[in-house]
Design a protein around this motif. Sequence first.
Motif, mmCIF file in Angstrom:
data_model
loop_
_atom_site.group_PDB
_atom_site.id
_atom_site.type_symbol
_atom_site.label_atom_id
_atom_site.label_comp_id
_atom_site.label_asym_id
_atom_site.label_seq_id
_atom_site.Cartn_x
_atom_site.Cartn_y
_atom_site.Cartn_z
ATOM 1 N N GLU A 1 41.524 11.585 4.407
ATOM 2 C CA GLU A 1 40.377 12.150 4.074
ATOM 3 C C GLU A 1 40.129 12.185 2.652
ATOM 4 O OE1 GLU A 1 37.181 15.607 5.797
ATOM 5 O OE2 GLU A 1 39.384 15.974 5.798
ATOM 6 N N TYR A 2 39.022 11.459 2.252
ATOM 7 C CA TYR A 2 38.609 11.281 0.964
ATOM 8 C C TYR A 2 37.436 11.875 0.605
ATOM 9 C CZ TYR A 2 42.279 7.328 0.657
ATOM 10 O OH TYR A 2 43.170 6.828 0.859
ATOM 11 N N GLY A 3 37.226 12.477 -0.798
ATOM 12 C CA GLY A 3 35.929 12.901 -1.085
ATOM 13 C C GLY A 3 35.327 12.140 -2.328
ATOM 14 N N ILE A 4 34.078 11.950 -2.409
ATOM 15 C CA ILE A 4 33.535 11.320 -3.465
ATOM 16 C C ILE A 4 32.065 12.383 -4.058
ATOM 17 C CG2 ILE A 4 34.026 9.086 -2.778
ATOM 18 C CD1 ILE A 4 31.087 8.565 -1.771
ATOM 19 N N ASP A 5 31.836 12.192 -5.296
ATOM 20 C CA ASP A 5 30.847 12.726 -5.825
ATOM 21 C C ASP A 5 29.469 12.582 -5.024
ATOM 22 O OD1 ASP A 5 28.942 14.127 -7.298
ATOM 23 O OD2 ASP A 5 29.387 12.882 -9.080
ATOM 24 N N ILE A 6 28.729 13.626 -4.425
ATOM 25 C CA ILE A 6 27.664 13.410 -3.602
ATOM 26 C C ILE A 6 26.407 12.811 -4.531
ATOM 27 C CG2 ILE A 6 26.791 15.877 -4.315
ATOM 28 C CD1 ILE A 6 26.583 14.261 -0.814
ATOM 29 N N LEU A 7 26.525 12.980 -5.825
ATOM 30 C CA LEU A 7 25.450 12.584 -6.755
ATOM 31 C C LEU A 7 25.391 11.135 -6.678
ATOM 32 C CD1 LEU A 7 25.343 15.029 -9.659
ATOM 33 C CD2 LEU A 7 24.010 14.964 -7.543
ATOM 34 N N ARG A 8 26.510 10.282 -6.102
ATOM 35 C CA ARG A 8 26.573 8.822 -6.119
ATOM 36 C C ARG A 8 26.028 8.196 -4.845
ATOM 37 N NH1 ARG A 8 26.243 9.073 -10.614
ATOM 38 N NH2 ARG A 8 27.723 9.552 -12.049
ATOM 39 N N VAL A 9 25.930 9.162 -3.857
ATOM 40 C CA VAL A 9 25.404 8.674 -2.473
ATOM 41 C C VAL A 9 23.974 8.615 -2.360
ATOM 42 C CG1 VAL A 9 25.536 9.168 -0.104
ATOM 43 C CG2 VAL A 9 27.566 9.651 -1.505
ATOM 44 N N GLN A 10 23.439 7.214 -2.099
ATOM 45 C CA GLN A 10 22.055 7.252 -1.835
ATOM 46 C C GLN A 10 21.603 7.508 -0.451
ATOM 47 O OE1 GLN A 10 20.515 3.844 -3.717
ATOM 48 N NE2 GLN A 10 19.096 3.202 -1.928
ATOM 49 N N GLU A 11 22.475 6.893 0.448
ATOM 50 C CA GLU A 11 22.009 7.220 1.976
ATOM 51 C C GLU A 11 23.462 6.765 2.696
ATOM 52 O OE1 GLU A 11 19.603 4.220 3.959
ATOM 53 O OE2 GLU A 11 19.151 3.912 1.969
ATOM 54 N N ILE A 12 23.408 7.096 3.958
ATOM 55 C CA ILE A 12 24.639 6.852 4.762
ATOM 56 C C ILE A 12 23.810 6.081 6.194
ATOM 57 C CG2 ILE A 12 26.333 7.624 6.405
ATOM 58 C CD1 ILE A 12 26.344 10.292 4.555
ATOM 59 N N ARG A 13 24.448 4.835 6.632
ATOM 60 C CA ARG A 13 23.874 4.066 7.379
ATOM 61 C C ARG A 13 24.893 3.778 8.475
ATOM 62 N NH1 ARG A 13 19.161 1.156 6.239
ATOM 63 N NH2 ARG A 13 20.076 -0.536 7.538
ATOM 64 N N SER A 14 24.340 3.509 9.628
ATOM 65 C CA SER A 14 25.387 2.936 10.677
ATOM 66 C C SER A 14 25.852 1.604 10.232
ATOM 67 C CB SER A 14 24.720 2.829 12.124
ATOM 68 O OG SER A 14 23.553 2.135 12.066
ATOM 69 N N PHE A 15 27.265 1.198 10.518
ATOM 70 C CA PHE A 15 27.615 -0.112 10.450
ATOM 71 C C PHE A 15 26.904 -1.449 10.993
ATOM 72 C CE2 PHE A 15 30.442 -3.744 11.016
ATOM 73 C CZ PHE A 15 30.791 -4.108 9.695
ATOM 74 N N GLU A 16 26.477 -2.106 10.348
ATOM 75 C CA GLU A 16 25.953 -3.266 10.976
ATOM 76 C C GLU A 16 26.888 -4.782 10.240
ATOM 77 O OE1 GLU A 16 21.901 -4.812 8.596
ATOM 78 O OE2 GLU A 16 21.970 -2.742 9.186
ATOM 79 N N GLU A 17 27.185 -5.701 11.051
ATOM 80 C CA GLU A 17 27.911 -6.866 10.492
ATOM 81 C C GLU A 17 27.040 -7.511 9.340
ATOM 82 O OE1 GLU A 17 31.346 -8.340 10.048
ATOM 83 O OE2 GLU A 17 30.897 -7.296 11.913
ATOM 84 N N PRO A 18 27.679 -7.482 8.091
ATOM 85 C CA PRO A 18 27.079 -8.055 6.916
ATOM 86 C C PRO A 18 27.257 -9.723 7.051
ATOM 87 C CG PRO A 18 29.116 -7.114 6.144
ATOM 88 C CD PRO A 18 28.948 -6.774 7.671
ATOM 89 N N THR A 19 26.202 -10.262 6.510
ATOM 90 C CA THR A 19 26.254 -11.614 6.079
ATOM 91 C C THR A 19 27.579 -12.003 5.050
ATOM 92 O OG1 THR A 19 24.038 -11.860 6.432
ATOM 93 C CG2 THR A 19 25.086 -13.728 5.473
ATOM 94 N N ARG A 20 28.382 -12.858 5.567
ATOM 95 C CA ARG A 20 29.490 -13.099 4.667
ATOM 96 C C ARG A 20 29.269 -14.108 3.756
ATOM 97 N NH1 ARG A 20 34.177 -11.599 2.853
ATOM 98 N NH2 ARG A 20 35.970 -13.380 3.035
ATOM 99 N N ILE A 21 29.772 -13.815 2.660
ATOM 100 C CA ILE A 21 29.892 -14.720 1.397
ATOM 101 C C ILE A 21 30.879 -15.602 1.094
ATOM 102 C CG2 ILE A 21 29.558 -14.656 -1.350
ATOM 103 C CD1 ILE A 21 27.084 -13.664 0.303
ATOM 104 N N ALA A 22 30.768 -16.871 0.957
ATOM 105 C CA ALA A 22 32.048 -17.705 0.822
ATOM 106 C C ALA A 22 32.736 -17.601 -0.314
ATOM 107 C CB ALA A 22 31.445 -19.087 0.731
ATOM 108 N N ASN A 23 33.975 -17.433 -0.092
ATOM 109 C CA ASN A 23 35.046 -17.306 -1.318
ATOM 110 C C ASN A 23 34.990 -16.015 -1.925
ATOM 111 O OD1 ASN A 23 35.900 -20.145 -0.920
ATOM 112 N ND2 ASN A 23 34.334 -20.680 -2.568
ATOM 113 N N ALA A 24 34.589 -15.031 -1.165
ATOM 114 C CA ALA A 24 34.408 -13.673 -1.503
ATOM 115 C C ALA A 24 35.938 -13.036 -1.173
ATOM 116 C CB ALA A 24 33.553 -12.642 -0.778
ATOM 117 N N PRO A 25 36.482 -12.123 -2.109
ATOM 118 C CA PRO A 25 37.680 -11.508 -1.881
ATOM 119 C C PRO A 25 37.521 -10.631 -0.331
ATOM 120 C CG PRO A 25 36.892 -10.566 -3.781
ATOM 121 C CD PRO A 25 35.946 -11.519 -3.233
ATOM 122 N N PRO A 26 38.741 -10.680 0.423
ATOM 123 C CA PRO A 26 38.777 -10.016 1.850
ATOM 124 C C PRO A 26 38.064 -8.722 1.978
ATOM 125 C CG PRO A 26 40.910 -10.831 1.068
ATOM 126 C CD PRO A 26 40.260 -10.805 0.042
#
Length: 172
Positions: free
Chosen positions: A35-60
């Motif tokens: 379990e991790y914690g991050i500063d709440i002030l950095r959070v803009q919103e929380i969204r359900s996961f949707e498959e993103p559009t892959r970018i060629a040659n991007a790191p894994p």
Amino acid sequence: MTMTAQQQSAKAGAGAARAAQGSSEFLTFRLGAEEYGIDILRVQEIRSFEEPTRIANAPPFIKGVVNLRGVIVPVVDLRIKLGCEKVEYNDFTVVIVLNVKGRVVGAVVDSVSDVLELARDAIRPAPEMSSASVDTAFITGIASVGERMLILMDIEALMSSPDMGLIDSAAA
């Protein structure tokens, strides 16, 4: 969970009041068994996961990009970035949309737990690791919350690190 400018201003004012009192609020989330914690002030919103559009040659760890109300947002899988064991995406998988140094970035996590207010004295320093294979640079501390251990992370430093390639060093 999108905030208006007035809500963001109120949130920032509340954050300043907590800092003056010696406490901070953290959004907690799970990556595998940890379990991790991050500063709440950095959070803009929380969204359900949707498959993103892959970018060629991007790191894994960069899963791709999504269109968030006209803004193209890079999405990072924190499990891959932090070397966690691979977990299948499910109904609990979410994307935490972060505002890091003026840039919007998405972070895929297994699930979001809650928001915790932690007093400064409840946070212990991250352990010193002499091994070069263990990178604790982005861990700001460890907190015990009941029976749980919470790893506090500097998400801004992680997302703006040079190996991520998400934030231009001139903007940082």
